[in-house]
Scaffold this motif. Structure first.
Motif, short mmCIF file in Angstrom:
data_model
loop_
_atom_site.label_atom_id
_atom_site.label_comp_id
_atom_site.label_asym_id
_atom_site.label_seq_id
_atom_site.Cartn_x
_atom_site.Cartn_y
_atom_site.Cartn_z
N ALA A 64 73.93 106.17 56.74
CA ALA A 64 72.51 105.83 56.62
C ALA A 64 71.60 106.78 57.40
O ALA A 64 70.47 107.03 57.00
CB ALA A 64 72.29 104.40 57.09
N ASP A 65 72.12 107.31 58.52
CA ASP A 65 71.25 108.19 59.30
C ASP A 65 71.44 109.67 58.94
O ASP A 65 71.05 110.56 59.69
CB ASP A 65 71.44 107.93 60.81
CG ASP A 65 72.88 108.08 61.24
OD1 ASP A 65 73.64 108.81 60.57
OD2 ASP A 65 73.24 107.47 62.26
N LEU A 66 72.05 109.90 57.78
CA LEU A 66 72.24 111.28 57.30
C LEU A 66 71.63 111.39 55.90
O LEU A 66 72.35 111.34 54.89
CB LEU A 66 73.75 111.60 57.25
CG LEU A 66 74.11 113.04 56.89
CD1 LEU A 66 73.89 113.97 58.07
CD2 LEU A 66 75.56 113.14 56.41
N PRO A 67 70.31 111.54 55.83
CA PRO A 67 69.66 111.46 54.52
C PRO A 67 70.12 112.53 53.53
O PRO A 67 70.10 112.29 52.32
CB PRO A 67 68.16 111.59 54.85
CG PRO A 67 68.08 112.06 56.25
CD PRO A 67 69.33 111.66 56.93
N GLN A 68 70.55 113.68 54.01
CA GLN A 68 71.00 114.73 53.07
C GLN A 68 72.26 114.33 52.32
O GLN A 68 72.52 114.83 51.24
CB GLN A 68 71.33 116.02 53.85
CG GLN A 68 70.13 116.81 54.28
CD GLN A 68 70.48 118.02 55.16
OE1 GLN A 68 69.72 118.94 55.24
NE2 GLN A 68 71.63 118.01 55.82
N GLY A 69 73.06 113.46 52.93
CA GLY A 69 74.36 113.15 52.34
C GLY A 69 75.40 114.20 52.71
O GLY A 69 76.55 114.15 52.26
#
Ligand code: ADP
Ligand code: MG
Length: 485
Positions: free
Chosen positions: A94-99
């Motif tokens: 969730a805290d890694l928006p880039q994936g």
């Protein structure tokens, strides 16, 4: 060196440790965006469109972060790779928006290096550095702010990290602790990472396995995200015991990622160990290979500060200090500077004794850093001058120092005001000695019949009679003379 072993039911076990340290790079802006990296800002106020992974945004490498990684590599006596490459490490969080996280996998910017550690018993050991690579940090999930929601702060998203991987060269919690402290000291000298573990700007993943003497390495477990040297040392010991129990009861250790619970004093499974292919690493198509010129590396090298090992060697040489004392003094740059200001042009050993002895004791007792020292380097130097030119003796110096701590006054002023000047008038000393000997005729007789230890007693009595101000060598001389030695 006494090697560290854990005794189990089946005999003695050796612990094998390798560390992966994440060190946040000191830079104004993030690794691929211009957003600020300032610590402690309001949540989500330092997030560019790149950090929030808006579609179509392009990362642009921040050359200052690259230079910081190179400086660190040089400080670790490591090979600098003039061509390195950024890869995408794909995972969902969730805290890694880039994936995905932009990291360096097959071609890191820094290759093999080494760090020397000193152990308490004086042993010096070299720990191999496998590599250092640059990568992005993720954002932060906050689960304890709202009762039914999780919150996300992206301020940290995209901040540059250096991952510094060691060889599995450490063999005890003490070695791991010494390695972390040394690494932190080097990073702080270089000013490439502030090393503040409580604030999370330096965190360690600790790999632990155990084996019997002479065996190949066994399966390891990785303890994630430890944020203090003490926790690292505790976690290793607890994890090693857990593994020994498993092996000794006929089981097998599974390779996995574990969490250390410092309150319960145990480690727990977090996830089974992922492999590189689980992340489907591939070269980031948005970024060209990272190329640096040898000239630029040479330039950075020529502007590096003197690092702890070099400073230690110089302190040993220039000030005649034992290795251990020199080591203690260089661990923190500010302490080393303080010491040099006290020692310059005076007596190095005397200066080292005062700094590591009396001054450290005061700082410890009052929980102060060297920057907050109640006694300035200048004033401590002046106190040494008074000892060295025999204005006061060592014992009186302690008294003056105590007052300097309380009032911050200049030493000569204290000596003047309290009338603490050393007495070097030989007739006054001779007279005090004569009085002490005549008052203690019985002891003098004992002394003469062989009780040598009484000499110290006489010295003490003379000092007392002269309010501690007599010149000690002159007291000794006078005593010897009057005792007929
Ligand atoms: P990965 O890429 O899966 O994380 P690495 O080979 O890069 O694995 O090793 C990661 C860390 O684990 C390194 O710091 C290394 O020193 C350490 N390590 C490797 N093997 C062992 C072992 N058997 N026991 C303890 N630590 C180990
Ligand atoms: Mg790893």
């Amino acid at each position: 060196m006494m090697s560290y072993r854990i005794e189990g039911k089946t005999g003695s076990w050796e612990v094998v440790i390798g560390l992966e340290v994440h060190a946040q790079v000191i830079s104004n802006a993030k690794l691929f965006s211009g957003a600020s990296t300032h610590f402690g800002a309001e949540p989500n106020t330092q997030v560019s469109l790149v950090d929030a992974a808006f579609p179509g945004m392009l990362p642009v490498i921040n050359r200052e972060c690259v230079d910081q990684a190179i400086r660190t590599g040089l400080g670790l006596k490591a090979k600098i790779n003039l061509v390195s490459r950024f890869d995408r490490k794909n995972y969902f969080y969730a805290d890694l928006p880039q994936g995905y996280q932009i990291s360096q996998f097959t071609h890191p910017i820094v290759g093999e290096g080494k760090v020397e550690i000193e152990l308490e018993d004086g042993t010096v050991k070299e720990i191999g550095i496998t590599r250092l690579h640059l990568e992005q940090d993720a954002g932060k999930s906050i689960h304890d702010l709202a009762p039914k929601e999780s919150c996300i702060d992206l301020n940290r998203s995209g901040v540059a990290l250096m991952e510094i991987v060691s060889e599995p060269d450490m063999r005890s919690p003490e070695e791991a602790g010494a390695y972390l402290r040394k690494l932190r000291s080097i990073l702080r000298y270089l000013e490439t990472c502030d090393g503040n573990m409580e604030e999370g700007s330096m965190r360690a993943d600790v790999n632990v396995s155990v084996r019997k003497e002479g065996e190949p390495y066994r399966t390891r477990c990785e303890l994630k995200n430890l944020n203090s040297v003490r926790f690292v040392m505790q976690a290793i010991e607890i994890e090693a015991m857990r593994q020994i129990d498993i092996w000794e009861s006929g089981g097998e250790v599974d390779q996995e990622t574990r969490l250390f619970d410092s309150v319960k004093g145990e480690t727990r499974t977090m996830r089974s160990k992922e492999n590189a292919h689980d992340y489907r690493y591939f070269p980031d198509p948005d970024l060209l290979p990272l190329v640096v010129e040898q000239d630029h590396v040479d330039h950075l090298k020529s502007t590096l500060q003197e690092l702890p090992d070099a400073k230690r060697a110089r302190f040993e040489q220039e000030y005649g200090l034992p290795r251990y004392d020199a080591q203690v003094l260089v661990a923190e740059k500010a302490i080393a500077q303080f010491f040099e200001q006290v020692a310059k042009g005076r007596d190095g050993r005397l200066a080292a004794n005062w700094v590591t002895g009396d001054l450290f004791a005061v700082l410890n007792k009052k929980s102060l850093s060297i920057h907050e020292s109640p006694v300035s380097a200048d004033n401590l130097g002046k106190l040494l001058d008074l000892i060295l030119d025999q204005t006061i003796n060592g014992k009186i110096a302690k008294e003056v120092f105590e007052e300097m701590v309380e009032t911050g006054a200049v030493p000569s002023e204290i000596v003047e005001r309290k009338g603490l000047k050393q007495v070097t008038d030989i007739s006054a000393i001779d007279q005090a000695v004569a009085e002490v000997l005549s008052k203690n005729a019985d002891k003098v007789a004992e002394y003469k019949s062989g009780k040598d230890k009484l000499f110290g007693f006489f010295v003490g009595q003379v000092m007392k009679a002269m309010k501690g101000k007599a010149n000690p060598p002159m007291v000794n001389e006078s005593l010897k003379k009057q005792l007929g030695l």
